[in-house]
Each structure stands twice: as structure tokens, then as C-alpha cells.
Design a protein around this motif. Structure first.
Motif, PDB file in Angstrom:
ATOM      1  N   LYS A  58       0.851  -1.200   0.000  1.00 56.32           N
ATOM      2  CA  LYS A  58       0.000   0.000   0.000  1.00 56.32           C
ATOM      3  C   LYS A  58       0.883   1.245   0.000  1.00 56.32           C
ATOM      4  CE  LYS A  58      -3.850  -2.245   2.407  1.00 56.32           C
ATOM      5  NZ  LYS A  58      -4.701  -2.252   3.623  1.00 56.32           N
ATOM      6  N   ASP A  59       0.365   2.320  -0.578  1.00 53.25           N
ATOM      7  CA  ASP A  59       1.146   3.557  -0.615  1.00 53.25           C
ATOM      8  C   ASP A  59       1.025   4.313   0.696  1.00 53.25           C
ATOM      9  OD1 ASP A  59      -1.303   4.900  -0.646  1.00 53.25           O
ATOM     10  OD2 ASP A  59      -1.220   5.363  -2.789  1.00 53.25           O
ATOM     11  N   LYS A  60       1.595   5.514   0.741  1.00 50.20           N
ATOM     12  CA  LYS A  60       1.646   6.283   1.981  1.00 50.20           C
ATOM     13  C   LYS A  60       0.264   6.724   2.459  1.00 50.20           C
ATOM     14  CE  LYS A  60       6.319   7.909   0.972  1.00 50.20           C
ATOM     15  NZ  LYS A  60       7.169   9.043   0.546  1.00 50.20           N
ATOM     16  N   LYS A  61      -0.720   6.677   1.546  1.00 49.97           N
ATOM     17  CA  LYS A  61      -2.097   7.028   1.912  1.00 49.97           C
ATOM     18  C   LYS A  61      -2.917   5.792   2.260  1.00 49.97           C
ATOM     19  CE  LYS A  61      -2.167  11.231  -0.925  1.00 49.97           C
ATOM     20  NZ  LYS A  61      -2.848  11.934  -2.057  1.00 49.97           N
ATOM     21  N   GLY A  62      -2.288   4.636   2.206  1.00 49.32           N
ATOM     22  CA  GLY A  62      -2.988   3.395   2.548  1.00 49.32           C
ATOM     23  C   GLY A  62      -3.727   2.755   1.403  1.00 49.32           C
ATOM     24  N   SER A  93       2.806   3.836  -6.262  1.00 47.90           N
ATOM     25  CA  SER A  93       1.526   4.425  -5.880  1.00 47.90           C
ATOM     26  C   SER A  93       0.722   4.764  -7.125  1.00 47.90           C
ATOM     27  CB  SER A  93       1.774   5.697  -5.062  1.00 47.90           C
ATOM     28  OG  SER A  93       0.584   6.443  -4.904  1.00 47.90           O
ATOM     29  N   ASN A  96       0.675   8.919  -6.586  1.00 42.47           N
ATOM     30  CA  ASN A  96       1.797   9.725  -6.101  1.00 42.47           C
ATOM     31  C   ASN A  96       3.146   9.096  -6.432  1.00 42.47           C
ATOM     32  OD1 ASN A  96       2.373  12.185  -4.804  1.00 42.47           O
ATOM     33  ND2 ASN A  96       2.887  11.157  -2.898  1.00 42.47           N
ATOM     34  N   TRP A  97       3.208   8.334  -7.530  1.00 37.72           N
ATOM     35  CA  TRP A  97       4.456   7.644  -7.855  1.00 37.72           C
ATOM     36  C   TRP A  97       5.580   8.616  -8.173  1.00 37.72           C
ATOM     37  CZ3 TRP A  97       6.936   8.488 -12.402  1.00 37.72           C
ATOM     38  CH2 TRP A  97       6.190   9.006 -13.467  1.00 37.72           C
ATOM     39  N   GLU A  99       6.361  11.188  -6.740  1.00 37.64           N
ATOM     40  CA  GLU A  99       7.035  11.600  -5.501  1.00 37.64           C
ATOM     41  C   GLU A  99       7.795  10.414  -4.906  1.00 37.64           C
ATOM     42  OE1 GLU A  99       7.325  14.537  -4.227  1.00 37.64           O
ATOM     43  OE2 GLU A  99       6.005  15.549  -5.677  1.00 37.64           O
ATOM     44  N   ASP A 101       6.827   7.341  -4.288  1.00 38.64           N
ATOM     45  CA  ASP A 101       6.074   6.510  -3.351  1.00 38.64           C
ATOM     46  C   ASP A 101       6.059   5.107  -3.964  1.00 38.64           C
ATOM     47  OD1 ASP A 101       4.429   5.419  -1.465  1.00 38.64           O
ATOM     48  OD2 ASP A 101       2.835   6.913  -1.654  1.00 38.64           O
ATOM     49  N   LYS A 103       7.451   0.649  -3.561  1.00 38.06           N
ATOM     50  CA  LYS A 103       7.927  -0.470  -2.749  1.00 38.06           C
ATOM     51  C   LYS A 103       8.604  -1.478  -3.674  1.00 38.06           C
ATOM     52  CE  LYS A 103       4.953  -0.104   1.291  1.00 38.06           C
ATOM     53  NZ  LYS A 103       3.980  -0.749   2.201  1.00 38.06           N
TER      54      LYS A 103
END
Length: 255
Positions: A58-62, A93, A96-97, A99, A101, A103
Motif C-alpha cells: 500500500k502507498d503512503k495514503k494506505g 503508488s 503519487n508515484w 514523488e 512513493d 515499494k
């Protein structure tokens, strides 16, 4: 073939040559949510191999991320220091990739026998609207040799003490074109020299000067990082040898 005006530097240039694996990415006819490739196959986009015992990224926003690249090293010609099995993945993400974001996962050979996720109904078509890769791609591989790259800080050759850019200024227009073509480092690739539209990020990070390029994804018809940019994964050599991808990192830039 080496250009005539570089012949006197041939033995020195040979020291800078690097093996790499060139990736040919062929778009499939699949719709974005219908991946006909196997879960373990190398691919850009599509459904990933993902064990059920690990939480889906999951990204930084879930929000769930999407697979951008999957490399199955059993399908790839062997490179020194690189794994010869297991699967490497890059997830980004959906919103927001740019930036960074992201894994990165590496599934060892023994992990490939685990029970895997098969229901991807939580991934929506809208998640791909901002993806830098627009279609699912089947990947094929072949070994090749990189001669060098003017944008890669690890290519630090000099010509009679003159750096690459000053040497280029001494050449005719035709010779400059030959120089560019000889050291071209574009394309999708594993290993080798890295190409950039801006600058090499390893020049700014602590103890990153010797980091190895794991993957380069170039812009083409169905892939676009910003304005004709490139995406990369880098890793420390020791971490790569230990198959520790926890310190691998994603970087991209564009014009």
C-alpha cells in the motif's frame, strides 16, 4: 565497431565495458485488468506473484499499489553478482508515484512455492490512469555489452586527461554523432550503465557512488516517465550479493 577517432583509446575503453541484459518489452493485447501472462512471468504491469502470507503493498495514503515491473531471474541470462532465481518487483503508488512513493520486493526461490494471491478484484481500472506504463508488456531478454554512458558518474574515463564533455567539443558534428551512438545507454535493461535526462542521483547520496543499477525502464510508445524520462532501481553491491533488497531504491527523472 569502434569509431576511428577512438581507436587510440581502445584498450582503456575495454576496461569500462560492462555486461548487461537488454529487455525487449512487447505490449500484449490484454485489457489492463486482464493479464494473460502467468503470475510468475517477467512483465511490466499486470497481475503480480504475491504470497498470501505478506500484506499486499500500500502507498503512503494506505491505498493499494500497482505492479510496474516484475523480473523472474530464472528467465533472465546470468549476470555476475545478480541472482539467478527469485522474483524482483517494483510497485508504485497509483496517485503519487512521481514523488517516489514505491515499494520493492524480492521473493526468494523457496517463496515461489507459497500459496499466492489470485483475487485482484480490489485493483480498479482507474488505478492505472496515472501509471507511467500504459499497457501490460511481455518481456524477453538477451545479453549485451555497454560501452559506457556520459550521464553515468561511474563512467569516468578521460581522453588524454580530457573529460568526456570537453573531448566531445574537440570533435566534428559527425564525430560527435558517432560518439553518442557508441556510448548510447538507452533502452530497458538489467545492470549496465544508467542513462538520465537530468543527473545521476548517486552523486548526491551518502555512500551511493558505487551503487549498481538493477533495472532501467525507458520511455517508448506505451511507457512514459513524465516527459520522455527513465525509471531506475539501484542497490548497494553488498546488499545485492546478499540478496537483501530492503535497501534498493527507485529513482526517475525526465526532461
Amino acid at each position: 565497431m569502434i569509431p576511428i577517432f577512438l581507436k587510440k583509446y581502445e584498450s582503456e575503453l575495454k576496461k569500462y565495458e560492462r555486461e548487461f541484459v537488454k529487455i525487449k518489452a512487447k505490449p500484449t493485447k490484454d485489457k489492463i485488468l486482464v493479464d494473460s501472462l502467468g503470475l510468475k512471468e517477467s512483465k511490466f504491469l499486470g497481475k503480480p506473484f504475491f504470497p498470501l502470507n505478506i500484506e499486499y503493498p500500500k502507498d503512503k495514503k494506505g491505498n493499494p499499489m500497482i505492479l510496474i515491473a516484475q523480473l523472474n531471474f530464472e528467465e533472465i541470462p546470468k549476470l555476475d553478482n545478480f541472482p539467478d532465481n527469485g522474483i524482483l518487483q517494483l510497485f508504485l503508488s497509483t496517485t503519487n508515484w512521481y514523488e517516489e512513493d514505491y515499494k520493492i520486493y524480492y521473493h526468494k526461490k523457496e517463496d515461489l512455492e507459497k500459496e499466492v494471491l489470485t483475487d485482484f478484484s480490489f485493483i480498479k481500472e482507474s488505478y492505472y490512469e496515472e501509471s507511467p506504463v500504459f499497457k501490460i508488456h511481455k518481456l524477453s531478454f538477451e545479453k549485451s555489452i555497454d560501452k559506457g554512458c556520459s550521464e553515468d558518474l561511474q563512467f569516468d574515463i578521460t581522453f588524454d586527461g580530457v573529460n568526456y564533455w570537453d573531448f566531445e567539443e574537440t570533435l566534428s558534428d559527425d564525430e560527435q554523432h558517432e560518439l553518442f551512438e557508441y556510448f548510447i545507454s538507452e533502452s530497458h535493461k538489467i545492470g549496465g550503465y544508467a542513462d538520465f535526462t537530468q543527473s545521476d542521483p548517486r552523486d548526491y547520496g551518502d555512500n551511493k557512488l558505487d551503487d549498481i543499477q538493477l533495472l532501467q525502464i525507458d520511455s517508448e510508445d506505451d511507457i512514459m516517465f513524465g516527459d520522455s524520462g527513465l525509471g531506475h532501481i539501484f542497490i548497494n553491491k553488498e546488499s545485492l550479493l546478499n540478496k537483501d533488497f530492503s535497501k534498493a531504491y527507485f529513482y526517475w527523472d525526465c526532461c
